[in-house]
Design an enzyme around this catalytic site. Structure first.
Site, PDB file in Angstrom:
ATOM      1  N   ARG A  20       0.916  -1.126   0.070  1.00 41.97           N
ATOM      2  CA  ARG A  20       0.021  -0.125  -0.037  1.00 41.97           C
ATOM      3  C   ARG A  20       0.851   1.175   0.149  1.00 41.97           C
ATOM      4  NH1 ARG A  20      -4.246   0.112   4.789  1.00 41.97           N
ATOM      5  NH2 ARG A  20      -2.411  -0.499   5.672  1.00 41.97           N
ATOM      6  N   ASN A  38      -6.341  -2.387   1.638  1.00 44.01           N
ATOM      7  CA  ASN A  38      -6.126  -3.673   1.960  1.00 44.01           C
ATOM      8  C   ASN A  38      -7.585  -4.201   1.817  1.00 44.01           C
ATOM      9  OD1 ASN A  38      -3.272  -4.030   1.939  1.00 44.01           O
ATOM     10  ND2 ASN A  38      -3.135  -4.024   4.153  1.00 44.01           N
TER      11      ASN A  38
END
Length: 99
Positions: A20, A38
């Site tokens: 991320r 996520n």
């Protein structure tokens, strides 16, 4: 200037390896708007908005990921501008909580 908006799903070993943060860094460097988060199923979901060539470049980067990741698949679909509203207020690109 036209703008492309793609929602992207990344599967593989992409959680717990800084994926991320890597996506955020790459997207900001490419001058894109959007978000990344996520998913509870182990994937990573992202939305990229910007010039079509920059969005395409970002999707290509996602196919490789950071060195510690293993990307098995990347799928994308056109998204609407409303999807950008998931970003945090005042941010061009946001890292969102897991869904």
């Amino acid at each position: 200037m036209s703008q492309a908006i793609l929602q992207v799903m990344i599967r593989g070993r992409v959680q717990g390896v800084g994926y991320r943060a890597w996506v955020e860094s790459q997207a900001v460097t490419c001058g894109l708007e959007g978000w990344v988060r996520n998913r509870r199923d182990g994937g990573v979901e992202a939305l990229f908005a910007g010039p079509p060539n920059h969005v395409a470049e970002m999707v290509a980067l996602c196919r490789h990921g950071p060195p510690s990741s293993r990307v098995d698949s990347v799928t994308s679909e056109t998204a609407s501008v409303d999807e950008l509203n998931l970003r945090r207020a005042g941010e061009t690109f946001s890292v969102l909580p897991t869904v």
